[in-house]
Design an enzyme around this catalytic site. Structure first.
Site, PDB file in Angstrom:
ATOM      1  N   ARG A  41       0.859  -1.184   0.000  1.00  0.00           N
ATOM      2  CA  ARG A  41       0.000   0.000   0.000  1.00  0.00           C
ATOM      3  C   ARG A  41       0.895   1.234   0.000  1.00  0.00           C
ATOM      4  O   ARG A  41       1.645   1.455   0.960  1.00  0.00           O
ATOM      5  CB  ARG A  41      -0.914   0.001   1.223  1.00  0.00           C
ATOM      6  CG  ARG A  41      -1.718   1.276   1.328  1.00  0.00           C
ATOM      7  CD  ARG A  41      -2.663   1.330   2.538  1.00  0.00           C
ATOM      8  NE  ARG A  41      -3.314   2.625   2.533  1.00  0.00           N
ATOM      9  CZ  ARG A  41      -3.377   3.462   3.565  1.00  0.00           C
ATOM     10  NH1 ARG A  41      -2.851   3.132   4.726  1.00  0.00           N
ATOM     11  NH2 ARG A  41      -3.963   4.634   3.450  1.00  0.00           N
TER      12      ARG A  41
ATOM     13  N   HIS B 151      -3.073  10.826   0.514  1.00  0.00           N
ATOM     14  CA  HIS B 151      -2.550  10.637   1.874  1.00  0.00           C
ATOM     15  C   HIS B 151      -1.955  11.982   2.297  1.00  0.00           C
ATOM     16  O   HIS B 151      -0.764  12.112   2.547  1.00  0.00           O
ATOM     17  CB  HIS B 151      -1.534   9.488   1.908  1.00  0.00           C
ATOM     18  CG  HIS B 151      -1.343   8.882   3.270  1.00  0.00           C
ATOM     19  ND1 HIS B 151      -1.470   7.539   3.530  1.00  0.00           N
ATOM     20  CD2 HIS B 151      -1.036   9.446   4.464  1.00  0.00           C
ATOM     21  CE1 HIS B 151      -1.237   7.304   4.820  1.00  0.00           C
ATOM     22  NE2 HIS B 151      -0.967   8.453   5.417  1.00  0.00           N
TER      23      HIS B 151
ATOM     24  N   GLU C  41      -7.838   8.477   6.037  1.00  0.00           N
ATOM     25  CA  GLU C  41      -8.184   9.126   7.308  1.00  0.00           C
ATOM     26  C   GLU C  41      -8.720  10.552   7.185  1.00  0.00           C
ATOM     27  O   GLU C  41      -8.113  11.501   7.709  1.00  0.00           O
ATOM     28  CB  GLU C  41      -6.978   9.114   8.249  1.00  0.00           C
ATOM     29  CG  GLU C  41      -6.438   7.728   8.560  1.00  0.00           C
ATOM     30  CD  GLU C  41      -5.385   7.731   9.670  1.00  0.00           C
ATOM     31  OE1 GLU C  41      -4.879   8.807  10.025  1.00  0.00           O
ATOM     32  OE2 GLU C  41      -5.077   6.640  10.175  1.00  0.00           O
TER      33      GLU C  41
HETATM   34  C1  FCB Z   1      -1.756   7.376  10.624  1.00  0.00           C
HETATM   35  C2  FCB Z   1      -1.297   7.893   9.275  1.00  0.00           C
HETATM   36  C3  FCB Z   1       0.066   7.397   8.849  1.00  0.00           C
HETATM   37  C4  FCB Z   1       1.024   7.337  10.009  1.00  0.00           C
HETATM   38  C5  FCB Z   1       0.426   6.610  11.180  1.00  0.00           C
HETATM   39  C6  FCB Z   1       1.355   6.464  12.362  1.00  0.00           C
HETATM   40  O1  FCB Z   1      -2.683   8.240  11.168  1.00  0.00           O
HETATM   41  O2  FCB Z   1      -2.231   7.520   8.281  1.00  0.00           O
HETATM   42  O3  FCB Z   1       0.515   8.210   7.801  1.00  0.00           O
HETATM   43  O4  FCB Z   1       1.469   8.590  10.324  1.00  0.00           O
HETATM   44  O5  FCB Z   1      -0.734   7.264  11.596  1.00  0.00           O
END
Ligand code: FCB
Length: 476
Positions: free
Chosen positions: A85, A129, A174
């Protein structure tokens, strides 16, 4: 599908055909920030502002994976992983976030896909992202509706150029963290502290997901799998009969952290219970938006790190291990239960939270495949005089969480894959290079990669498609 119980040696099996992978994100690993036509994203701008990132770190060079992707793919192959990924950097393939594409940017991802294909590693591509082109931020970022439209156009470009080769597509990573950390608390790019902008960003991110899903469907070959990755946080109250206010706080916290994003995507509605200050204002929601947002997806990506625990308490007179509750209801606090550890990020270690979450999602969205698209922990890693990185805490963390995931699959969760966060130590957003999450250590001075003990442990699980039984009385 579920599996029969444990194997004779006590190992807990995963379903056949399970996706075993590692996850990364473009800004966190690629570096090459102004190479081959890439232009700045909001993270380039933000990380260069004094005081925003621990020790002033930036992603300018990061793990230099833009130049070292062959080595990184070879590492994954050596661990036996069958999926990777990664995310596409929007300003690398479409500088400025609108209009013409940058062929050199696309060529990089095509070369990466070819390299993965040569090792039988199936790509799972995240389109967003967190690295929004700076020009789109200057035009309002996710607080304005046009960004959702731009995102769908960009999704179509990437799918058109790379579509034949990808196994799985993830629209957003997220959105909760983007809206909250980027627009409400300002600890992430673009660094705003604006509640109205955060509410608007919530809707436009979700709309962007829906529009991009439609765009991907029209460009990709039939059968392409499209989903979204949400950070989900089980909200736990251990008491058998909690006081009413604690139960109310549990529902409120769950709604605000999880439901605000799960309900629109799965059921086409914003939760009625969430505080008005969090829910997008109705003037932003055009007819048809919620249908766009809730169009069918093929899988849900779940990022699981830690839960929230609640109990009765006084936020103005906190006890040891207590914190004010984020839902701000009176008479309730968040806390760390005795016996649960915290990682160096301050995050609770609670594998049972993952088990509960997977079963709950399988009830909320029956028939939807689940992938754990991130799970892992930071640890105080160092290279021993012998040149090894013996990350016992991470081995234990992965062991416990993989065991919980296998148990959930056995008990009926439709779990189809697991991606450890992360393949490499990398630029951990506001923490810069101070927090290491990799199963492979990166010496940032030399860019040397050193697989940690957790990499060998993970390779063993992948090879067996099963997790060895936990030693009796293993500490949490
Ligand atoms: C998540 C993020 C990733 C990384 C982890 C520890 O929230 O998606 O990029 O920073 O935390």
């Amino acid at each position: 599908m579920t599996t029969a119980g444990t194997s004779p040696n006590g190992a807990l099996p995963f379903p056949p055909g399970f996706a075993w992978g590692a996850a990364t994100a473009a800004y966190q690993i690629e570096g090459a920030a102004s190479t081959d036509g890439r232009t700045p994203s909001i993270w380039d701008s933000f990380s260069h502002l004094p005081g925003k990132i621990s020790r002033g770190d930036t992603g300018d060079i990061a793990c230099d994976s833009y130049h070292r992707y062959r080595e990184d793919v070879a590492l994954m192959a050596s661990l036996g992983l069958n999926s990777y990924r990664f995310s596409v950097s929007w300003p690398r393939v479409q500088p400025g976030g609108a209009g013409a594409v940058n062929q050199k940017g696309l060529d990089y991802y095509r070369a990466l896909l070819d390299e993965l294909a040569s090792k039988d590693i199936a790509p799972a591509i995240t389109l967003y992202h967190w690295d929004l082109p700076q020009e789109l931020q200057d035009a309002g970022g996710w607080a304005v509706r046009s960004t959702a439209q731009r995102f769908a156009e960009y999704a179509a470009i990437v799918a058109g150029a790379l579509g034949g080769q990808a196994a799985r597509w993830i629209t957003l990573n997220e959105p909760q963290v983007v809206a909250n950390n980027g627009y409400r608390t300002g600890v992430h790019a673009p660094g705003l502290r604006d509640a109205e902008a955060a509410r608007a960003a919530t809707h436009h991110l979700l709309l962007g997901h829906g529009l991009a899903t439609g765009a991907l469907r029209s460009v990709l070959p039939a059968g392409a799998a499209i989903g979204i990755t949400l950070d989900l946080h089980p909200v736990r109250v251990p008491e058998a009969v909690p006081p009413d206010r604690v139960e109310q706080a549990r529902l409120a916290t769950d709604t605000e952290l999880n439901g605000l994003f799960l309900e629109p995507v799965l059921h086409g509605r914003y939760p009625s219970r969430a505080r008005a200050v969090l829910v997008p204002h109705e003037s932003l929601i055009a007819p048809g938006d919620l249908e766009t947002i809730s169009q069918p997806i093929d899988f849900l990506g779940v990022n699981y790190y830690s839960p929230v625990y609640l109990r009765a308490g006084d936020p103005d007179d906190l006890r040891r291990n207590e914190e004010p509750a984020r839902c701000e209801l009176p008479g309730v606090v968040e806390y760390r239960p005795a016996g649960l550890a915290r990682t160096p990020m301050g995050w609770l270690v609670d594998p049972d939270g993952l088990y509960d979450l997977l079963l709950r999602l399988s009830k909320d969205a029956p028939g939807l495949s689940l992938y754990i698209t991130e799970n892992g922990c930071a640890a105080e890693d160092y290279v021993s005089p012998e040149g090894a990185v013996n990350d016992v805490e991470r081995v234990r963390f992965l062991h416990q969480h993989l065991e919980a995931a296998a148990r959930a699959a056995k008990d009926g969760a439709r779990l189809a894959g697991y991606y450890v966060w992360s393949l490499l130590d990398n630029f951990e957003w506001g923490w810069g290079y101070q927090k290491r999450f990799g199963i492979v250590f990166v010496d940032y001075e030399t860019q040397r990669r050193i697989p940690k003990s957790s990499a060998s442990f993970y390779a063993q699980v992948v090879r067996a498609n099963a997790v060895p039984s936990l030693p009796d009385g293993a500490p949490a």
